[in-house]
Motif scaffolding. Structure first.
Motif, mmCIF file in Angstrom:
data_model
loop_
_atom_site.group_PDB
_atom_site.id
_atom_site.type_symbol
_atom_site.label_atom_id
_atom_site.label_comp_id
_atom_site.label_asym_id
_atom_site.label_seq_id
_atom_site.Cartn_x
_atom_site.Cartn_y
_atom_site.Cartn_z
ATOM 1 N N SER A 24 -5.197 -3.920 -8.270
ATOM 2 C CA SER A 24 -4.663 -4.289 -6.958
ATOM 3 C C SER A 24 -5.318 -5.527 -6.354
ATOM 4 O O SER A 24 -4.996 -5.902 -5.225
ATOM 5 C CB SER A 24 -4.774 -3.102 -5.987
ATOM 6 N N ARG A 45 -6.046 -8.173 -1.367
ATOM 7 C CA ARG A 45 -5.708 -6.968 -2.120
ATOM 8 C C ARG A 45 -4.248 -6.575 -1.890
ATOM 9 O O ARG A 45 -3.727 -6.672 -0.788
ATOM 10 C CB ARG A 45 -6.639 -5.822 -1.717
ATOM 11 N N GLN A 47 -1.425 -4.106 -1.088
ATOM 12 C CA GLN A 47 -1.493 -2.890 -0.281
ATOM 13 C C GLN A 47 -0.162 -2.221 -0.005
ATOM 14 O O GLN A 47 -0.135 -1.111 0.522
ATOM 15 C CB GLN A 47 -2.175 -3.198 1.051
ATOM 16 N N LYS A 48 0.970 -2.905 -0.329
ATOM 17 C CA LYS A 48 2.244 -2.269 0.015
ATOM 18 C C LYS A 48 3.405 -2.953 -0.696
ATOM 19 O O LYS A 48 3.324 -4.103 -1.108
ATOM 20 C CB LYS A 48 2.485 -2.323 1.521
ATOM 21 N N GLU A 77 -0.778 4.357 -4.348
ATOM 22 C CA GLU A 77 -2.212 4.168 -4.570
ATOM 23 C C GLU A 77 -2.753 5.089 -5.665
ATOM 24 O O GLU A 77 -2.511 6.290 -5.659
ATOM 25 C CB GLU A 77 -2.982 4.390 -3.274
#
Length: 152
Positions: A24, A45, A47-48, A77
């Motif tokens: 990630s 990073r 994240q979505k 995640e």
């Protein structure tokens, strides 16, 4: 191998969260890239779903240096990370990189990397000779990921 994708799997001696931590962070992708085309990536990073990150690349198939914009298409995640790349400023799209993580008990994770061009546009199929990478590049990425996770 299917008609429109390649996959490789490997059990890595590390928990899924440690592997996901490497995957990630685009700035670590050069460290795990088995194709030899990734030069560097964003420090932000992933994240979505919908997030866009940039990778600086180099390859003879593109005449040297180029930039890929990657839109995150899957995010769960410690379980799933996927993105759809396209050359910056181009409309060529439809291929996808997919990483799936399945715990195999404490301290081990089955990691599957898939390179899919199932949804590549007709324009992309004319411009890109799929598969651009061979299965060996995926296996090499998994080897490099295992090494990257072990060194933190």
């Amino acid at each position: 191998m299917s008609q429109n994708s390649l996959s490789a799997s490997r059990v890595i001696d590390a928990p899924a969260d440690a592997i996901f931590d490497v995957l990630s962070l685009p700035s670590r992708h050069q460290q795990i890239d088995g194709s030899g085309t990734v030069v560097s990536g964003d420090d932000q990073r992933i994240q979505k779903v919908g997030q866009v990150f940039v990778m600086n690349m180099n390859g003879e198939h593109m005449g040297g240096d180029y930039v890929m914009e990657n839109t995150v298409s899957g995010y769960d995640e410690n379980k799933l990370l996927a993105w759809k790349p396209k050359p910056q400023g181009a409309e060529l799209e439809g291929w996808e990189w997919i990483w799936e993580l399945e715990p195999q008990g404490p301290g081990a994770t089955l990691v599957t990397e898939t390179y899919s061009w199932e949804h590549a546009t007709p324009e992309a199929r004319k411009a890109v000779s799929f598969p651009l990478f061979e299965e060996g590049a995926l296996e090499h990425s998994l080897e490099r990921l295992a090494a990257a996770v072990s060194e933190k």
